[in-house]
Design an enzyme around this catalytic site. Structure first.
Site, PDB file in Angstrom:
ATOM      1  CG  HIS A 125      -2.119   0.868   1.092  1.00  0.00           C
ATOM      2  ND1 HIS A 125      -2.278   1.782   0.074  1.00  0.00           N
ATOM      3  CD2 HIS A 125      -3.239   0.960   1.865  1.00  0.00           C
ATOM      4  CE1 HIS A 125      -3.437   2.405   0.218  1.00  0.00           C
ATOM      5  NE2 HIS A 125      -4.041   1.913   1.290  1.00  0.00           N
ATOM      6  CG  ASP A 216      -4.574  -1.601   9.246  1.00  0.00           C
ATOM      7  OD1 ASP A 216      -5.727  -1.133   9.376  1.00  0.00           O
ATOM      8  OD2 ASP A 216      -4.148  -2.055   8.175  1.00  0.00           O
ATOM      9  NE  ARG A 284      -4.002   7.067   0.794  1.00  0.00           N
ATOM     10  CZ  ARG A 284      -4.891   6.071   0.715  1.00  0.00           C
ATOM     11  NH1 ARG A 284      -5.411   5.548   1.824  1.00  0.00           N
ATOM     12  NH2 ARG A 284      -5.249   5.582  -0.458  1.00  0.00           N
TER      13      ARG A 284
END
Length: 299
Positions: A125, A216, A284
């Site tokens: 990712h 996470d 992001r």
């Protein structure tokens, strides 16, 4: 492999490229490298942050994002992954792909005449890792010298972050149950970048003196059948105020979201003053803009 610059894992950028992406991400008036161009954003796996951050990044670069769900193209059902890439490249200046199987991204990048960006796969990712580095840089002025302690399930997010952290001069430590640590393939891939993560079982030992405590979800999308077993195995790995107290006094908490409060982290930490989750989410967009700018300006 195509000679076009692609971003399949964060070390595809190299240390110089990584520095450039982070620098460009901070530019509020970026060059319109996508002026009058389209970018295809293909989603086999749904995502809120990825779609919104990528669409806005493309627009800020002057382009037009076209989001596509997996069923519309039917990778390896209606058309091969290679032909999907060739077809989308007829219309777009770049292709973003969010998939289950990392080999699909590799196959598309191997034939694509335009840059391919891995928006998430089962192995990597990179866009999240870039946003994480920018968040750490904003908090401490630099990434070099920072100890990043990842507590929980070693997955695609943690693997990319391990590579990115060491590439930027940081230290990466992961704490997880022995049955769920990085597998041999993960460790070999991380080692290719020159990164050597410190792996341990005790989360309190892992966060000692850390500037960043990261976690996470323990059960990722597509792993629901393992939920009961994993929740039991990770029951002692919740990030709590007691765990955060073992980190450096200036430590921040990070999570790539979505979170499950009461599972991998409690509300007091997730929404507390040390949390940087919304800054990560915003970053992001900024780092996606930086990555696209870098790829489209690289010969």
């Amino acid at each position: 492999m195509s000679n076009v610059a692609c971003l399949l894992e964060v070390d595809d950028l190299g240390s110089a490229g990584l520095t450039q992406v982070l620098r460009t991400a901070c530019d509020s008036s970026p060059l319109k490298v996508l002026q009058d161009s389209g970018v295809a954003l293909l989603f086999q796996k749904p995502s809120s942050r990825t779609r919104h951050s990528m669409e806005m990044a493309v627009m800020q670069l002057g382009g037009h994002p076209v989001s596509v769900i997996g069923a519309e193209v039917g990778i390896d059902e209606r058309e091969s992954a290679e032909d999907v890439a060739r077809n989308l490249a007829c219309y777009h200046a770049a292709i973003g792909v969010r998939v289950f199987d990392h080999t699909v991204v590799e196959r598309m990048a191997a034939v694509s005449p335009v840059p391919v960006v891995n928006m998430l796969s089962d192995q990597a990712h990179p866009l999240q890792a870039l946003a994480d580095l920018l968040t750490i840089q904003q908090a401490f002025g630099q990434i070099a010298g920072c100890r990043i302690a990842y507590v929980g399930d070693p997955n695609n997010v943690s693997r990319s972050l391990a590579i990115a952290a060491v590439l930027a001069g940081g230290e990466f430590v992961v704490a997880s149950p022995s049955d769920y640590c990085f597998n041999t393939n993960d460790l070999q891939r991380i080692a290719q970048s020159g990164a050597v993560p410190v792996v341990m079982e005790d989360p309190f030992e892992a966060v000692q003196g850390a500037q960043v405590v990261y976690t996470d979800v323990w059960v990722s999308m597509g792993q629901e059948t393992d939920a009961v077993q994993k929740l039991a195995a990770f029951s002692n790995y919740m990030v709590t105020p007691e765990l955060m107290a073992e980190a450096a006094p200036e430590a921040i908490f990070m999570h790539c979201l979505p979170a499950r409060p009461g599972s991998e982290v409690n509300d007091e930490v997730l929404y507390g003053p040390q949390s940087r989750i919304w800054q990560q989410a915003e970053n992001r967009m900024h780092t996606a803009r930086g990555a696209l700018s870098y790829l489209l300006k690289t010969p």
